[in-house]
Scaffold this motif. Structure first.
Motif, PDB file in Angstrom:
ATOM      1  N   GLN A  39      46.695  31.879  39.950  1.00 40.86           N
ATOM      2  CA  GLN A  39      45.467  31.613  39.655  1.00 40.86           C
ATOM      3  C   GLN A  39      44.575  31.950  41.415  1.00 40.86           C
ATOM      4  O   GLN A  39      45.652  31.849  42.416  1.00 40.86           O
ATOM      5  CB  GLN A  39      45.400  30.457  40.148  1.00 40.86           C
ATOM      6  CG  GLN A  39      44.635  29.175  40.157  1.00 40.86           C
ATOM      7  CD  GLN A  39      44.413  28.067  39.552  1.00 40.86           C
ATOM      8  OE1 GLN A  39      45.852  27.120  40.200  1.00 40.86           O
ATOM      9  NE2 GLN A  39      43.703  27.096  39.761  1.00 40.86           N
ATOM     10  N   ALA A  40      43.661  32.389  41.593  1.00 44.27           N
ATOM     11  CA  ALA A  40      43.084  33.090  42.645  1.00 44.27           C
ATOM     12  C   ALA A  40      41.843  32.260  43.330  1.00 44.27           C
ATOM     13  O   ALA A  40      41.639  30.703  42.075  1.00 44.27           O
ATOM     14  CB  ALA A  40      41.809  33.989  42.218  1.00 44.27           C
ATOM     15  N   PRO A  41      41.754  32.198  44.379  1.00 41.42           N
ATOM     16  CA  PRO A  41      41.242  31.371  45.199  1.00 41.42           C
ATOM     17  C   PRO A  41      39.768  30.206  44.495  1.00 41.42           C
ATOM     18  O   PRO A  41      38.980  31.028  44.135  1.00 41.42           O
ATOM     19  CB  PRO A  41      40.652  32.045  46.408  1.00 41.42           C
ATOM     20  CG  PRO A  41      41.638  32.371  47.305  1.00 41.42           C
ATOM     21  CD  PRO A  41      41.840  33.029  45.441  1.00 41.42           C
ATOM     22  N   GLY A  42      39.580  29.058  44.270  1.00 40.87           N
ATOM     23  CA  GLY A  42      37.991  28.916  43.335  1.00 40.87           C
ATOM     24  C   GLY A  42      38.111  28.901  42.030  1.00 40.87           C
ATOM     25  O   GLY A  42      36.826  28.950  41.747  1.00 40.87           O
ATOM     26  N   LYS A  43      39.355  29.820  41.560  1.00 40.19           N
ATOM     27  CA  LYS A  43      39.059  30.350  40.135  1.00 40.19           C
ATOM     28  C   LYS A  43      40.090  29.583  38.808  1.00 40.19           C
ATOM     29  O   LYS A  43      41.176  29.240  40.149  1.00 40.19           O
ATOM     30  CB  LYS A  43      39.322  32.073  40.035  1.00 40.19           C
ATOM     31  CG  LYS A  43      38.350  32.680  40.337  1.00 40.19           C
ATOM     32  CD  LYS A  43      38.703  33.773  40.130  1.00 40.19           C
ATOM     33  CE  LYS A  43      36.958  34.756  40.604  1.00 40.19           C
ATOM     34  NZ  LYS A  43      37.469  35.999  40.561  1.00 40.19           N
ATOM     35  N   GLU A  44      40.056  29.582  37.807  1.00 42.18           N
ATOM     36  CA  GLU A  44      40.893  28.787  36.918  1.00 42.18           C
ATOM     37  C   GLU A  44      42.195  29.601  36.926  1.00 42.18           C
ATOM     38  O   GLU A  44      42.103  30.693  36.978  1.00 42.18           O
ATOM     39  CB  GLU A  44      40.481  28.609  36.053  1.00 42.18           C
ATOM     40  CG  GLU A  44      39.399  27.420  35.533  1.00 42.18           C
ATOM     41  CD  GLU A  44      38.526  27.357  34.261  1.00 42.18           C
ATOM     42  OE1 GLU A  44      37.911  26.513  34.298  1.00 42.18           O
ATOM     43  OE2 GLU A  44      39.112  27.463  33.128  1.00 42.18           O
ATOM     44  N   ARG A  45      43.445  29.079  36.932  1.00 45.60           N
ATOM     45  CA  ARG A  45      44.348  29.500  36.045  1.00 45.60           C
ATOM     46  C   ARG A  45      44.574  30.928  34.960  1.00 45.60           C
ATOM     47  O   ARG A  45      43.696  30.490  34.673  1.00 45.60           O
ATOM     48  CB  ARG A  45      45.226  29.322  36.312  1.00 45.60           C
ATOM     49  CG  ARG A  45      46.815  29.193  36.278  1.00 45.60           C
ATOM     50  CD  ARG A  45      48.404  28.343  35.782  1.00 45.60           C
ATOM     51  NE  ARG A  45      48.430  27.261  38.173  1.00 45.60           N
ATOM     52  CZ  ARG A  45      48.932  26.662  37.581  1.00 45.60           C
ATOM     53  NH1 ARG A  45      49.903  26.468  37.383  1.00 45.60           N
ATOM     54  NH2 ARG A  45      49.138  26.232  39.563  1.00 45.60           N
TER      55      ARG A  45
END
Length: 127
Positions: A39-45
């Motif tokens: 999971q990247a910052p601001g994104k979905e897993r």
């Protein structure tokens, strides 16, 4: 009590390598499909890779195919993710997960298929 404990994250330069490990306890490890998600910052897993327990199969997201390799050691109750040729877009928190499902590709890539999750380990790829 099931525990999944990830290790091996850190800071690496573009093109470098890291090896993540996940140690499992409290479950019959050999009967679980093991997966890695991130999971990247601001994104979905999102799904990264998985290794089935039913058949000797491994699955990868298109974005990591050819660069990442997942493996499991049933004797040690561990699953590893070797990450090579790292890119800035690989920066994320990486999670280990265990699924009691059949281990098909369609199942292994779904978050909902997984019963247990680790706490995550952070990977940062600097350019």
């Amino acid at each position: 009590q099931v525990q999944l404990v990830e290790s091996g994250g850190g800071l690496v330069q573009v093109g470098g390598s890291l090896r993540l490990s996940c140690a499992a306890s409290g479950l019959t490890f050999r009967r679980y499909t093991m997966g890695w998600f991130r999971q990247a910052p601001g994104k979905e897993r999102e799904f990264v890779a998985a290794v089935s327990w039913v058949v000797p199969a491994t699955y990868y997201a298109d974005s990591v195919k050819g660069r990442f390799t997942i493996s499991r050691d049933n004797a040690k109750n561990t699953v590893s993710l070797q990450m090579n040729s790292l890119k800035p877009e690989d920066t994320a928190v990486y999670y280990c997960a265990a699924s009691g499902d059949s281990g098909s590709y369609s199942s292994a890539r779904r978050i909902q298929s997984y019963d247990y999750w680790g706490q995550g380990t952070r990977v940062t790829v600097s350019s």
